[in-house]
Design a protein around this motif. Structure first.
Motif, mmCIF file in Angstrom:
data_model
loop_
_atom_site.group_PDB
_atom_site.id
_atom_site.type_symbol
_atom_site.label_atom_id
_atom_site.label_comp_id
_atom_site.label_asym_id
_atom_site.label_seq_id
_atom_site.Cartn_x
_atom_site.Cartn_y
_atom_site.Cartn_z
ATOM 1 N N ARG A 162 31.161 44.548 28.530
ATOM 2 C CA ARG A 162 30.383 44.611 27.290
ATOM 3 C C ARG A 162 29.420 43.426 27.186
ATOM 4 N N GLY A 163 29.914 42.244 27.534
ATOM 5 C CA GLY A 163 29.062 41.063 27.469
ATOM 6 C C GLY A 163 27.906 41.136 28.443
ATOM 7 N N MET A 164 28.139 41.653 29.633
ATOM 8 C CA MET A 164 27.078 41.782 30.629
ATOM 9 C C MET A 164 26.023 42.774 30.165
ATOM 10 N N LYS A 165 26.458 43.853 29.505
ATOM 11 C CA LYS A 165 25.492 44.821 28.972
ATOM 12 C C LYS A 165 24.626 44.182 27.892
ATOM 13 N N LYS A 166 25.234 43.344 27.056
ATOM 14 C CA LYS A 166 24.460 42.637 26.030
ATOM 15 C C LYS A 166 23.442 41.698 26.687
ATOM 16 N N GLN A 167 23.860 41.015 27.729
ATOM 17 C CA GLN A 167 22.942 40.121 28.441
ATOM 18 C C GLN A 167 21.766 40.909 29.021
ATOM 19 N N LEU A 168 22.067 42.029 29.664
ATOM 20 C CA LEU A 168 21.023 42.845 30.265
ATOM 21 C C LEU A 168 20.042 43.344 29.209
ATOM 22 N N ALA A 169 20.560 43.766 28.064
ATOM 23 C CA ALA A 169 19.674 44.245 26.998
ATOM 24 C C ALA A 169 18.747 43.142 26.515
ATOM 25 N N VAL A 170 19.275 41.920 26.377
ATOM 26 C CA VAL A 170 18.434 40.790 25.956
ATOM 27 C C VAL A 170 17.348 40.520 26.993
ATOM 28 N N LEU A 171 17.703 40.550 28.269
ATOM 29 C CA LEU A 171 16.717 40.294 29.322
ATOM 30 C C LEU A 171 15.632 41.368 29.327
ATOM 31 N N CYS A 172 16.019 42.626 29.117
ATOM 32 C CA CYS A 172 15.020 43.694 29.027
ATOM 33 C C CYS A 172 14.061 43.417 27.869
ATOM 34 N N GLY A 173 14.606 42.974 26.751
ATOM 35 C CA GLY A 173 13.774 42.692 25.592
ATOM 36 C C GLY A 173 12.821 41.534 25.829
#
Length: 301
Positions: free
Chosen positions: A129-140
């Motif tokens: 879950r934390g890695m998915k949050k990180q990836l979403a932030v990087l995409c943004g």
């Protein structure tokens, strides 16, 4: 600037957002605080153009957002549960976002994946879950959008990654006027990053204030009065929002500048006197209780 004017949204007979008006200024961190069900997620979805408000007006630099792809290219929305292609990986998300955001930076994206130790070829479904949050932030961040709408983005991140994300926000705010809008139910999470905070409760906006202005206008005091000093007489005329005592130690929250408090207490005979920093929770408790709301139950309970 993002401007909301008298926004209302209901789902069937259930109101989600009621008559909300606020301004989100550029190049600042706007914190949107409220309990679960307060309307934070619905409000962010309307700002990003995912949902259409029932009434009212939402504009970005004077342009309506809903059904305007050219305007929405300036906004990147990170929901609490980010969506990724079922069998996709980070590289696939990069390819997709390049078609949606004309200023998406794939080179920066590749570098940041390495910085966060995220494998671009690993299926996202196998991320934590934390890695998915990180990836979403990087995409943004790499989308090039000016406005980054974050719904509980720090929830699920460990303390190190929380600080890393906050540092990225600060860096890109200075580089390209990034404007993060962060919705959270946790006041403590936003305390060290936000410039302006809005408090939602049951779909309505209780308070929207600049955090620094609130801090400058409220003072937390602890003191011990000298023998023979009557506290009530000594404090007469001060705008006291909260007062408590443990034995001879008095704790006060007053509406005044630091200079006004120091000047006043120079004339009061005390054994001990100190001005303490206020937490964001204490500021909101003081401000909303004056307005007739029990924020201890709204946010803390």
């Amino acid at each position: 600037m993002i401007k909301l004017e008298n926004i209302n949204k209901s789902f069937g007979k259930y109101p989600a957002v009621s008559d909300v008006s606020l301004n989100i200024e550029d190049s600042q961190v706007f914190g949107l605080v409220g309990t679960n069900g307060a309307g934070k997620s619905t409000l962010l979805r309307m700002i990003s153009g995912v949902l259409r408000q029932d009434s009212g007006r939402i504009t970005l630099n004077g342009q309506p957002v809903y059904n305007r792809p050219d305007v929405k290219q300036q906004i990147f929305f990170i929901p609490d549960d980010p969506y990724f292609f079922p069998n996709g990986n980070a590289a696939d998300m990069c390819s997709y976002y390049k078609t949606v955001y004309p200023y998406f930076n794939p080179f920066l994206f590749e570098k940041m994946l390495g910085d966060f130790s995220l494998d671009p070829k690993r299926p996202v479904r196998n991320y934590s879950r934390g890695m998915k949050k990180q990836l979403a932030v990087l995409c943004g961040i790499c989308s090039g959008a000016q406005y980054l709408l974050c719904d509980e983005t720090f929830d699920g991140l460990d303390p190190v990654m929380r600080q890393a994300v906050k540092s990225i926000f600060a860096n890109y705010m200075s580089q390209r006027d990034l404007t993060p809008v962060i919705a959270s139910h946790n006041l403590r999470e936003l305390e060290d990053i936000c410039d302006h905070v809005g408090l939602l409760h049951k779909g309505g906006l209780l308070l929207s204030r600049d955090l620094e202005d609130m801090k400058l206008g409220l003072q937390r005091i602890q003191c011990v009065f000298a023998e023979g000093t009557d506290p009530e007489t000594a404090l007469a005329g001060l705008d006291i929002l909260d007062s408590s005592a443990r034995g001879r130690l008095h704790m006060l929250t007053v509406r005044a500048s630091r200079e006004e408090v120091l000047s006043r207490f120079e004339k009061i005979n005390t054994v001990f006197f100190e001005i303490l920093p206020l937490t964001l929770e204490e500021i909101f408790i003081s401000e909303t209780e004056v307005a007739g709301y029990d924020i201890k139950n709204i946010i803390l309970g």
